[in-house]
Motif scaffolding. Structure first.
Motif, mmCIF file in Angstrom:
data_model
loop_
_atom_site.group_PDB
_atom_site.id
_atom_site.type_symbol
_atom_site.label_atom_id
_atom_site.label_comp_id
_atom_site.label_asym_id
_atom_site.label_seq_id
_atom_site.Cartn_x
_atom_site.Cartn_y
_atom_site.Cartn_z
ATOM 1 N N ALA A 36 0.836 -1.216 0.000
ATOM 2 C CA ALA A 36 0.000 0.000 0.000
ATOM 3 C C ALA A 36 0.868 1.262 0.000
ATOM 4 C CB ALA A 36 -0.912 -0.005 1.224
ATOM 5 N N GLY A 37 2.188 1.078 0.042
ATOM 6 C CA GLY A 37 3.079 2.230 -0.086
ATOM 7 C C GLY A 37 3.676 2.739 1.216
ATOM 8 N N TYR A 38 3.463 2.020 2.322
ATOM 9 C CA TYR A 38 3.967 2.496 3.618
ATOM 10 C C TYR A 38 5.219 1.744 4.043
ATOM 11 C CZ TYR A 38 -0.443 4.879 4.034
ATOM 12 O OH TYR A 38 -1.511 5.709 3.798
ATOM 13 N N PRO A 39 6.181 2.466 4.601
ATOM 14 C CA PRO A 39 7.350 1.761 5.139
ATOM 15 C C PRO A 39 7.018 1.068 6.445
ATOM 16 C CG PRO A 39 7.637 4.149 5.297
ATOM 17 C CD PRO A 39 6.279 3.916 4.739
ATOM 18 N N PRO A 166 8.398 4.082 -8.417
ATOM 19 C CA PRO A 166 7.148 3.682 -7.736
ATOM 20 C C PRO A 166 7.247 2.362 -6.962
ATOM 21 C CG PRO A 166 6.831 3.858 -10.134
ATOM 22 C CD PRO A 166 8.222 4.323 -9.852
ATOM 23 N N ASP A 167 8.188 1.486 -7.332
ATOM 24 C CA ASP A 167 8.311 0.207 -6.602
ATOM 25 C C ASP A 167 9.183 0.303 -5.356
ATOM 26 O OD1 ASP A 167 6.749 -1.107 -8.397
ATOM 27 O OD2 ASP A 167 8.433 -1.814 -9.634
ATOM 28 N N PHE A 168 9.835 1.443 -5.160
ATOM 29 C CA PHE A 168 10.764 1.554 -4.036
ATOM 30 C C PHE A 168 10.028 1.472 -2.697
ATOM 31 C CE2 PHE A 168 12.892 4.218 -0.847
ATOM 32 C CZ PHE A 168 14.094 3.540 -0.753
ATOM 33 N N ARG A 169 10.535 0.640 -1.786
ATOM 34 C CA ARG A 169 9.938 0.507 -0.449
ATOM 35 C C ARG A 169 11.052 0.390 0.581
ATOM 36 N NH1 ARG A 169 6.361 1.502 -3.293
ATOM 37 N NH2 ARG A 169 4.264 0.612 -3.420
ATOM 38 N N ILE A 170 10.716 0.690 1.854
ATOM 39 C CA ILE A 170 11.733 0.573 2.916
ATOM 40 C C ILE A 170 11.199 -0.256 4.080
ATOM 41 C CG2 ILE A 170 13.388 1.793 4.376
ATOM 42 C CD1 ILE A 170 12.873 4.331 2.918
#
Ligand SMILES: Nc1ncnc2c1ncn2[C@@H]1O[C@H](COP(=O)(O)OP(=O)(O)OP(=O)(O)O)[C@@H](O)[C@H]1O
Length: 301
Positions: A36-39, A166-170
């Motif tokens: 959902a886009g949240y680290p 857009p695919d970057f996540r942490i």
């Protein structure tokens, strides 16, 4: 700083530890938050498995994984990149023998930082122990998370920033604030991630990890894990003392050096003492008491 790039999603050795309901649920929630886009941020005492879990979750996304370890010397240059070193081009034109023309060109070479690469190519970043880096360094992550840009501060680059893929996540991990070498976490950064406190694993999970890491048989692994847990409990169950690593080390050394896992065996008693005495002493401050606590529990094995 270390960087790990992983493109494949082979089932990992620790797969069956994470098949337990507690971890299954936690991993599913974490993957949902990430998609959902949240680290996601795992926080808890040392040695309870935060880094291993973070890497496992990151791999599940089937994108390359970059691992950065926080430390006080981590700089923007390490994260963003910098112009470093020189390339020199020298042209010696000696076409006409009596005339010598030398042209020299010196250019600096751009070396990308690990965050730059991860942001640009949509990796899943595991930022391990991020609170060990200075708050000034971690400020970069505010722009990454909020504005979805990586500012190229002080990099002499002609661009002021790059866009976050857009695919970057942490996935972040951290130890509690009272640990030595840990900076206070910035509220602004904490506000932008989903923090999940982790506590010690269940007995079954710890036994599974010890078996996984050392190939020791289940009965022996369980006896060792129980011993470490009992010693810990006699210290009021202090969470940040005697981690899973103590059980792994006892099992590993017992296996590699053929020490019989038996409380009556002096070699095993010595192993238990060597692996736990310093930690127990740091709490009791009483040498005799520390020895007694360890040996009493060891002899029950
Ligand atoms: N699921 C697992 N499978 C196999 N080994 C594991 C698993 N979880 C943890 N371990 C092992 O337990 C030990 C501690 O784990 P880890 O380094 O992930 O803890 P941590 O909470 O990140 O510790 P620290 O805060 O000190 O960095 C390591 O040796 C790790 O390999």
């Amino acid at each position: 700083m270390s960087v790990l790039k992983q493109t494949s999603n082979r089932p990992s050795a620790n797969q069956h530890v994470y098949d337990q309901p507690f971890f299954k649920n936690l991993i599913r929630r974490s993957l949902n938050y990430l998609s959902a886009g949240y680290p996601v941020h795992y926080t808890g005492p040392s040695g309870i498995g935060k880094t291993t879990l973070a890497i496992h979750v990151a791999k599940q996304r089937n994108k390359p994984v970059t691992l950065i370890s926080g430390n006080k010397d981590l700089t923007n240059d390490d994260l963003i990149g910098a112009y470093k070193g020189y390339s020199r081009k020298k042209l010696n034109d000696n076409f006409v023998r009596t005339v010598q023309k030398i042209e020299e060109n010196v250019t600096e070479d751009w070396v990308s930082g690990h965050l730059y690469e991860a942001v640009k190519h949509g990796h899943t970043l595991v930022y391990d122990e991020f609170t060990r880096s200075s708050p000034e360094t971690n400020n970069l992550f505010l722009s990454v998370l909020e504005e979805k840009i990586l500012p190229l501060y002080g990099s002499k680059s002609k661009d002021s920033h790059i866009r976050v893929h857009p695919d970057f996540r942490i996935v972040f991990t951290s130890n509690p604030a009272e640990y030595i070498g840990v900076y206070d976490t910035q509220d602004a950064l904490m506000d932008r991630m989903i923090s999940i406190p982790l506590h010690a694993m269940s007995l079954e999970a710890e036994v599974a990890v010890v078996m996984e890491r050392t190939k020791i048989r289940q009965k022996k692994a369980e006896a060792i894990v129980r011993f470490v847990r009992e010693v810990k409990q006699s210290m009021d169950g202090k969470e940040d003392f005697l981690s899973l690593r103590a059980s792994i080390m006892i099992a590993d050394i017992a296996e590699k050096t053929s020490v019989r896992v038996d409380g009556r065996n002096e070699a095993f008693q010595n192993l238990c003492l060597d692996m736990t005495y310093f930690s127990v002493l740091s709490v009791t401050k009483d040498e005799e008491k520390a020895r007694k606590i360890i040996l009493d529990h060891c002899k029950k094995v």
